[in-house]
Design a protein around this motif. Structure first.
Motif, PDB file in Angstrom:
ATOM      1  N   SER A  86     -17.730 -21.122 -55.754  1.00 35.32           N
ATOM      2  CA  SER A  86     -17.763 -20.434 -57.038  1.00 35.32           C
ATOM      3  C   SER A  86     -16.747 -19.302 -57.032  1.00 35.32           C
ATOM      4  O   SER A  86     -16.371 -18.791 -55.985  1.00 35.32           O
ATOM      5  CB  SER A  86     -19.163 -19.895 -57.341  1.00 35.32           C
ATOM      6  OG  SER A  86     -19.483 -18.876 -56.422  1.00 35.32           O
ATOM      7  N   VAL A  87     -16.335 -18.945 -58.244  1.00 31.49           N
ATOM      8  CA  VAL A  87     -15.405 -17.837 -58.430  1.00 31.49           C
ATOM      9  C   VAL A  87     -15.945 -16.994 -59.563  1.00 31.49           C
ATOM     10  O   VAL A  87     -16.332 -17.517 -60.609  1.00 31.49           O
ATOM     11  CB  VAL A  87     -13.989 -18.352 -58.789  1.00 31.49           C
ATOM     12  CG1 VAL A  87     -13.079 -17.197 -59.166  1.00 31.49           C
ATOM     13  CG2 VAL A  87     -13.396 -19.130 -57.646  1.00 31.49           C
ATOM     14  N   SER A  88     -15.958 -15.689 -59.373  1.00 26.63           N
ATOM     15  CA  SER A  88     -16.396 -14.777 -60.430  1.00 26.63           C
ATOM     16  C   SER A  88     -15.318 -13.745 -60.670  1.00 26.63           C
ATOM     17  O   SER A  88     -14.829 -13.111 -59.739  1.00 26.63           O
ATOM     18  CB  SER A  88     -17.692 -14.065 -60.031  1.00 26.63           C
ATOM     19  OG  SER A  88     -18.742 -14.988 -59.910  1.00 26.63           O
ATOM     20  N   ILE A  89     -14.947 -13.601 -61.935  1.00 29.88           N
ATOM     21  CA  ILE A  89     -13.972 -12.590 -62.350  1.00 29.88           C
ATOM     22  C   ILE A  89     -14.583 -11.876 -63.546  1.00 29.88           C
ATOM     23  O   ILE A  89     -14.706 -12.466 -64.622  1.00 29.88           O
ATOM     24  CB  ILE A  89     -12.617 -13.233 -62.727  1.00 29.88           C
ATOM     25  CG1 ILE A  89     -12.062 -14.037 -61.563  1.00 29.88           C
ATOM     26  CG2 ILE A  89     -11.640 -12.169 -63.193  1.00 29.88           C
ATOM     27  CD1 ILE A  89     -10.854 -14.876 -61.901  1.00 29.88           C
ATOM     28  N   GLY A  90     -15.002 -10.660 -63.329  1.00 26.63           N
ATOM     29  CA  GLY A  90     -15.687  -9.934 -64.399  1.00 26.63           C
ATOM     30  C   GLY A  90     -16.964 -10.662 -64.787  1.00 26.63           C
ATOM     31  O   GLY A  90     -17.793 -10.979 -63.944  1.00 26.63           O
ATOM     32  N   ARG A  91     -17.102 -10.991 -66.080  1.00 33.51           N
ATOM     33  CA  ARG A  91     -18.287 -11.712 -66.542  1.00 33.51           C
ATOM     34  C   ARG A  91     -18.114 -13.219 -66.459  1.00 33.51           C
ATOM     35  O   ARG A  91     -19.061 -13.962 -66.684  1.00 33.51           O
ATOM     36  CB  ARG A  91     -18.610 -11.320 -67.974  1.00 33.51           C
ATOM     37  CG  ARG A  91     -19.027  -9.854 -68.092  1.00 33.51           C
ATOM     38  CD  ARG A  91     -19.473  -9.493 -69.473  1.00 33.51           C
ATOM     39  NE  ARG A  91     -18.450  -9.844 -70.466  1.00 33.51           N
ATOM     40  CZ  ARG A  91     -18.611  -9.771 -71.765  1.00 33.51           C
ATOM     41  NH1 ARG A  91     -19.736  -9.326 -72.264  1.00 33.51           N
ATOM     42  NH2 ARG A  91     -17.643 -10.107 -72.588  1.00 33.51           N
ATOM     43  N   LEU A  92     -16.921 -13.677 -66.142  1.00 33.84           N
ATOM     44  CA  LEU A  92     -16.641 -15.114 -66.049  1.00 33.84           C
ATOM     45  C   LEU A  92     -17.002 -15.619 -64.657  1.00 33.84           C
ATOM     46  O   LEU A  92     -16.598 -15.065 -63.648  1.00 33.84           O
ATOM     47  CB  LEU A  92     -15.156 -15.388 -66.307  1.00 33.84           C
ATOM     48  CG  LEU A  92     -14.685 -16.821 -66.102  1.00 33.84           C
ATOM     49  CD1 LEU A  92     -15.334 -17.750 -67.112  1.00 33.84           C
ATOM     50  CD2 LEU A  92     -13.182 -16.897 -66.199  1.00 33.84           C
ATOM     51  N   SER A  93     -17.772 -16.688 -64.612  1.00 33.93           N
ATOM     52  CA  SER A  93     -18.153 -17.297 -63.340  1.00 33.93           C
ATOM     53  C   SER A  93     -17.916 -18.796 -63.427  1.00 33.93           C
ATOM     54  O   SER A  93     -18.363 -19.453 -64.376  1.00 33.93           O
ATOM     55  CB  SER A  93     -19.628 -17.016 -63.039  1.00 33.93           C
ATOM     56  OG  SER A  93     -19.976 -17.637 -61.828  1.00 33.93           O
ATOM     57  N   LEU A  94     -17.174 -19.343 -62.464  1.00 32.44           N
ATOM     58  CA  LEU A  94     -16.877 -20.775 -62.428  1.00 32.44           C
ATOM     59  C   LEU A  94     -17.471 -21.384 -61.169  1.00 32.44           C
ATOM     60  O   LEU A  94     -17.262 -20.888 -60.077  1.00 32.44           O
ATOM     61  CB  LEU A  94     -15.363 -21.010 -62.431  1.00 32.44           C
ATOM     62  CG  LEU A  94     -14.589 -20.445 -63.612  1.00 32.44           C
ATOM     63  CD1 LEU A  94     -13.100 -20.600 -63.376  1.00 32.44           C
ATOM     64  CD2 LEU A  94     -14.997 -21.166 -64.882  1.00 32.44           C
TER      65      LEU A  94
END
Length: 126
Positions: A86-94
């Motif tokens: 998983s990758v999280s950037i700010g409020r975005l999570s993939l």
């Protein structure tokens, strides 16, 4: 001795540039040879009368070359190392459902394995 030339690769409908093809060819052949139990080390590929098997084997190498070029890795451990859960950037999570490492078995991509399996090149029995 190589199983496949760049001209054969192109004739089978694959499109990488020759430099990339050459970069990944030896590793792809080694990986395909490994799962095919080195069948064409004991059978001459140039005189094999089962043309569909030869074509499937060569196409499997093409698929593996393209897969390695796409992945940018030559080994399964490199694929696993580059995979992420998983990758999280700010409020975005993939969170991907499957990574590249999930598309290989024994270091060989699924498309290549399917081709080899159709002609008994994955057979491990006696």
């Amino acid at each position: 001795m190589s199983y496949l030339t760049y001209d054969e690769y192109q004739a089978l409908g694959f499109k990488l540039e020759e430099q990339q093809f050459t970069q990944y060819l030896k590793r792809a052949e080694s990986q395909i040879d490994s799962v095919a139990r080195a069948f064409y080390r004991s059978v001459d590929i140039d005189t094999d009368q089962v043309e569909d098997r030869v074509t499937a084997f060569k196409t499997a190498i093409c698929e593996q070359v393209d897969f390695l070029a796409y992945a940018g890795s030559e080994t399964s451990y490199q694929l696993a190392q580059n995979d992420y859960n998983s990758v999280s950037i700010g409020r975005l999570s993939l969170s991907p459902k499957n990574g590249l490492a999930d598309t290989v078995v024994g270091g060989v991509c699924m498309e290549a394995r399917d081709l080899l399996g159709r002609y008994g090149l994955l057979f491990t029995g006696v």
